[in-house]
Design an enzyme around this catalytic site. Structure first.
Site, PDB file in Angstrom:
ATOM      1  N   GLN A   1       0.831  -1.218   0.000  1.00 22.42           N
ATOM      2  CA  GLN A   1       0.000   0.000   0.000  1.00 22.42           C
ATOM      3  C   GLN A   1       0.861   1.262   0.000  1.00 22.42           C
ATOM      4  O   GLN A   1       0.457   2.310   0.515  1.00 22.42           O
ATOM      5  CB  GLN A   1      -0.959  -0.013   1.186  1.00 22.42           C
ATOM      6  CG  GLN A   1      -2.139  -0.953   0.991  1.00 22.42           C
ATOM      7  CD  GLN A   1      -2.944  -0.629  -0.267  1.00 22.42           C
ATOM      8  OE1 GLN A   1      -3.112   0.537  -0.624  1.00 22.42           O
ATOM      9  NE2 GLN A   1      -3.441  -1.653  -0.946  1.00 22.42           N
ATOM     10  N   SER A   2       2.044   1.187  -0.585  1.00 18.92           N
ATOM     11  CA  SER A   2       2.946   2.334  -0.601  1.00 18.92           C
ATOM     12  C   SER A   2       2.401   3.481  -1.460  1.00 18.92           C
ATOM     13  O   SER A   2       2.132   3.306  -2.654  1.00 18.92           O
ATOM     14  CB  SER A   2       4.305   1.891  -1.146  1.00 18.92           C
ATOM     15  OG  SER A   2       5.091   3.013  -1.489  1.00 18.92           O
TER      16      SER A   2
END
Ligand SMILES: *Cc1c(COP(=O)(O)O)cnc(C)c1O
Length: 336
Positions: free
Chosen positions: A75-76
């Site tokens: 989920q960067s």
């Protein structure tokens, strides 16, 4: 100072707004709270990595590179914005993400795919090594890869946050607002290093306070030295001298909860309160933890009525959709 002579590839419109959060300030019954809206940088759903990427992509193009390679979690936000920036600049993008390929991509991972990035999944412990392996493989295939460190936090990228502080200084002067503190989420450190150096440069008198999202202060490798290292590399890149020492970096590590990307009541309450007061969205991993921390510091009386605090919103709202099972469930934190 070389700020306006360094290679830069424009990715968004600046300045971002500074908003006064009237209802949210009332709700917290403490200082006046302003917000610097870096969630509204106009590329690929916004966030702080855009400012760093302007200078990183600028250097990549200057060096004749054709592919951006970087790494992060599934989920960067950094990886999502790198993918968006690459497309705009006409570059290919490879992302090394730690985690397993999920059956259905959501949140930032979904956006990585929409932006056309090539994704390499790996274990967390192998991530740094894989980043350089992927770059080597590309090089051997005749490509010209440009490796961006996790979070874009080095002397090249952090120039973006020195520039951001110069931008804020002009806005605050015009608004006649003097914050006692600037509060924001810190992880890989490039934002804090740039803001702290920018504060020294612009003569900002208040505190520049990072709320740690994942870094522990004690232990054999405490975090402030890394912040100082990035700030010094940034000063060198700008051709300026700095007198900053480790003591000039304020980092609060009291809100680590159950660890990185494990949001709980602190984060969920901050998301709900800000959304309902102001119609502004936080992300569960970074900005909701930092805002939850600020709300707690107000409750503790660390920041009081009569003072002014500026919360630097660093983005991350696409993370919300990766936590929909918690945020949207029947028994979730959003009932009532
Ligand atoms: C990366 C990120 C941060 C932390 O910035 P660093 O420069 O890595 O310390 C804060 N907020 C959001 C939303 C981010 O994506």
């Amino acid at each position: 100072m070389k700020l306006y002579r360094l290679p830069r590839y424009v990715l968004a419109e600046f300045p971002t707004p500074v908003d006064f959060l009237e209802s949210f300030s009332k709700l917290n019954n403490g200082p006046k709270i302003y917000m610097k809206r870096d969630d509204l940088t106009s590329l690929g759903m916004g966030g702080n990595k855009t400012r760093k990427l302007e200078f990183l992509v600028g250097e990549a193009l200057d060096q004749g590179k054709d592919t951006l390679v970087t790494a992060g979690g599934l989920q960067s936000n950094h990886c999502r914005l790198t993918a968006a920036a690459a497309g705009k600049a006409g570059l290919d993008c490879h992302l090394v993400l730690n985690g397993n390929c999920p059956e259905t991509a959501s949140g930032n991972l979904l956006l990585d795919k929409i932006f056309g990035a090539q994704i390499h999944y790996c274990d967390r412990k192998d991530r740094d090594q894989r980043l350089y392996q992927v770059a080597d493989t590309l090089q051997n295939q005749g490509k010209r890869p440009y490796v961006i460190p996790v979070g874009g936090s080095n002397g090249v990228g952090s120039v973006g946050y020195v520039n951001a502080m110069v931008e804020l200084h002009a806005q605050l002067t015009q608004m006649k607002v003097q914050p006692d503190a600037i509060v924001f989420a810190t992880s890989s450190g490039g934002t804090q290093a740039g803001l702290t150096l920018g504060a020294e440069l612009t003569g900002f008198k208040g505190q520049v306070l990072g709320i740690s999202i994942d870094q522990v202060k004690t232990g054999k490798n405490p975090f402030p030295p890394v912040l100082l290292e990035i700030a010094r590399a940034t000063a060198q890149r700008l051709g300026i001298s700095t007198e900053l020492t480790e003591q000039d970096f304020s980092l609060n590590c009291d809100y680590l909860g159950a660890g990185y990307a494990v949001p709980a009541d602190l984060e969920f309450n901050a998301i709900r309160d800000l959304a309902r007061c102001e119609g502004i969205l936080l992300g569960p991993v970074y900005t909701a933890r930092a805002m939850g921390g600020l709300m707690d510091l107000i409750q503790q009386g660390v920041f009081k009525k009569g003072q002014t605090v500026l919360f630097w919103h660093t983005g991350g709202s696409p993370e919300l959709f990766a936590w929909s099972s918690q945020l949207g469930s029947q028994s979730g934190s959003f009932e009532g």
